[in-house]
Enzyme design. Structure first.
Site, PDB file in Angstrom:
ATOM      1  N   ASP A 175       0.807  -1.217   0.000  1.00  0.00           N
ATOM      2  CA  ASP A 175       0.000   0.000   0.000  1.00  0.00           C
ATOM      3  C   ASP A 175       0.839   1.266   0.000  1.00  0.00           C
ATOM      4  OD1 ASP A 175       0.978  -0.389   2.552  1.00  0.00           O
ATOM      5  OD2 ASP A 175      -0.967  -0.749   3.475  1.00  0.00           O
ATOM      6  N   ASN A 213      -7.386  -2.731  14.326  1.00  0.00           N
ATOM      7  CA  ASN A 213      -8.769  -3.138  14.036  1.00  0.00           C
ATOM      8  C   ASN A 213      -8.815  -4.380  13.135  1.00  0.00           C
ATOM      9  OD1 ASN A 213      -7.948  -2.089  11.610  1.00  0.00           O
ATOM     10  ND2 ASN A 213      -9.381  -0.374  11.576  1.00  0.00           N
ATOM     11  N   HIS A 257      -7.063  -4.808  10.352  1.00  0.00           N
ATOM     12  CA  HIS A 257      -6.886  -4.578   8.915  1.00  0.00           C
ATOM     13  C   HIS A 257      -5.566  -5.175   8.409  1.00  0.00           C
ATOM     14  CE1 HIS A 257      -4.963  -0.363   9.651  1.00  0.00           C
ATOM     15  NE2 HIS A 257      -4.019  -1.120   9.148  1.00  0.00           N
ATOM     16  N   GLU A 305      -9.709  -1.828   5.264  1.00  0.00           N
ATOM     17  CA  GLU A 305     -10.369  -1.448   6.520  1.00  0.00           C
ATOM     18  C   GLU A 305     -11.645  -2.259   6.734  1.00  0.00           C
ATOM     19  OE1 GLU A 305      -8.830   0.180   8.596  1.00  0.00           O
ATOM     20  OE2 GLU A 305      -8.259   2.206   8.017  1.00  0.00           O
TER      21      GLU A 305
HETATM   22  C1  GLP Z   1      -0.580   0.468   8.534  1.00  0.00           C
HETATM   23  C2  GLP Z   1      -0.199  -0.372   7.321  1.00  0.00           C
HETATM   24  C3  GLP Z   1      -0.369  -1.846   7.599  1.00  0.00           C
HETATM   25  C4  GLP Z   1       0.298  -2.214   8.915  1.00  0.00           C
HETATM   26  C5  GLP Z   1      -0.379  -1.443  10.022  1.00  0.00           C
HETATM   27  C6  GLP Z   1       0.176  -1.765  11.395  1.00  0.00           C
HETATM   28  O1  GLP Z   1      -1.934   0.715   8.608  1.00  0.00           O
HETATM   29  N1  GLP Z   1      -0.941  -0.030   6.163  1.00  0.00           N
HETATM   30  O2  GLP Z   1       0.171  -2.587   6.526  1.00  0.00           O
HETATM   31  O3  GLP Z   1       0.199  -3.588   9.144  1.00  0.00           O
HETATM   32  O4  GLP Z   1      -0.174  -0.062   9.762  1.00  0.00           O
HETATM   33  O5  GLP Z   1       1.328  -1.029  11.622  1.00  0.00           O
HETATM   34  P1  GLP Z   1       2.286  -1.170  12.853  1.00  0.00           P
HETATM   35  O6  GLP Z   1       3.150  -2.331  12.557  1.00  0.00           O
HETATM   36  O7  GLP Z   1       3.048   0.109  12.895  1.00  0.00           O
HETATM   37  O8  GLP Z   1       1.447  -1.368  14.063  1.00  0.00           O
END
Ligand code: GLP
Length: 243
Positions: A67, A136, A138, A143
Site C-alpha cells: 500500500d 482493528n 486490517h 479497513e
Molecule cells: C498500517 C499499514 C499496515 C500495517 C499497520 C500496522 O496501517 N498499512 O500494513 O500492518 O499499519 O502497523 P504497525 O506495525 O506500525 O502497528
C-alpha cells in the site's frame, strides 16, 4: 496454520527474517510482498545485517508493496516508498527496477489502482507475502467494512487507523485521509503468507483475525481461508489467545 510464539519483538523479527531469507535462498528470483509500519522494521534491519555479512543476495528478488498513502511520494518522509528505501531498498542490492509500490502521486484513484493491478498481474503471485495487522484487524489498508474488496483500490482510512498512524507524522502534518492498497484477492493469491504481530495492543486483533469469525468487519480474518499462513507473534500479541 503454523504459529510461532516468541518471547519479544527482537525474537519475532529474527524468526520472521529467517523465514524470508529461507525463501530468498530457495528461490533467488522470488516475488516478495512487503509491508510497512513499525512491526516489520526489525525484520528489515535483520535482513540488512545478513546481507552485509554476505549471507543474502537480493539481486534477483522482485518486491511488491501492499500500500501507499494517496498524495504522498518519495519527497515525503512519511510515504511508504520513503520508509521502504530507508529500511531496506537503499541498504541491500535490490535493483531499483525490481521494487514496486502503488504510486501515491497519481491523483486519479482509478488510474492509480488500474496501473498497480496491471503490474501485479504481470509480475504474478507473490511467493511470500509479509503482513502486519492493524489494531482493528486490517491488512494492508483493507479497513473493516461490509464486504471484502478484491483488487487494488482506494480506501478512506478509518479514524482508528489515522490515529494509530499519527505517530509517524510530525506535529502539524496530518495523516492522509486516503490510501491505495492491494485488495484481498491481491493478498490471498500469495503462495505463502507470513503475519507478524508484536505487543499487547495487537492482542485483540490477533485473537479476532486468527480465532474469530471470518468477516469483512475484521479484514484479516479472511487469512483463515488461505492454506499456507504462518503467524509469528510475541507473547504480548498472543496473550489473549492462550487457553
Ligand atoms: C498500517 C499499514 C499496515 C500495517 C499497520 C500496522 O496501517 N498499512 O500494513 O500492518 O499499519 O502497523 P504497525 O506495525 O506500525 O502497528
Amino acid at each position: 496454520m503454523r504459529i510461532y510464539i516468541t518471547k519479544d519483538y527482537n525474537e519475532m523479527s529474527r524468526k520472521a527474517a529467517n523465514i524470508i531469507s529461507a525463501q530468498i535462498i530457495l528461490k533467488p528470483n522470488c516475488v516478495l510482498g512487503l509491508a510497512t509500519g513499525s512491526t516489520p522494521a526489525g525484520i528489515y534491519a535483520q535482513l540488512v545485517e545478513w546481507f552485509e555479512k554476505g549471507d543474502l543476495d537480493f539481486s534477483e528478488v522482485i518486491t511488491v508493496n501492499l500500500d501507499e498513502y494517496k498524495g504522498l511520494g518519495a519527497e515525503s518522509e512519511q510515504s511508504y516508498v520513503s520508509y521502504m528505501r530507508k529500511n531496506l531498498f537503499d541498504r541491500v542490492n535490490l535493483r531499483s527496477e525490481n521494487v514496486h509500490l502503488p504510486d501515491g502521486r497519481i491523483s486519479d484513484s482509478e488510474e492509480a489502482c488500474r496501473t498497480y493491478n496491471k503490474l501485479l498481474d504481470e509480475i504474478g503471485p507473490q511467493d511470500l507475502q509479509l503482513l502486519g495487522l492493524g489494531r482493528n484487524g486490517h491488512i494492508g489498508f483493507n479497513e473493516p467494512g461490509n464486504f471484502f474488496e478484491k483488487d487494488v483500490h482506494c480506501v478512506e482510512l478509518s479514524q482508528s487507523t489515522v490515529e494509530a498512524n499519527m505517530r509517524f507524522f510530525e506535529a502539524g502534518k496530518s495523516v492522509p485521509s486516503h490510501a491505495y492498497t492491494m485488495g484481498i484477492r491481491s493478498i490471498l493469491r500469495a503462495k505463502k503468507i507470513l503475519v507478524v504481530a508484536s505487543g499487547e495492543n495487537k492482542a485483540e486483533a490477533v485473537k479476532k483475525v486468527f480465532f474469530g469469525q471470518v468477516t469483512p468487519e475484521v479484514p484479516g480474518s479472511i487469512l483463515q481461508l488461505h492454506n499456507d499462513v504462518t503467524l509469528v507473534a510475541d507473547e504480548g500479541a498472543f496473550s489473549l489467545c492462550k487457553s
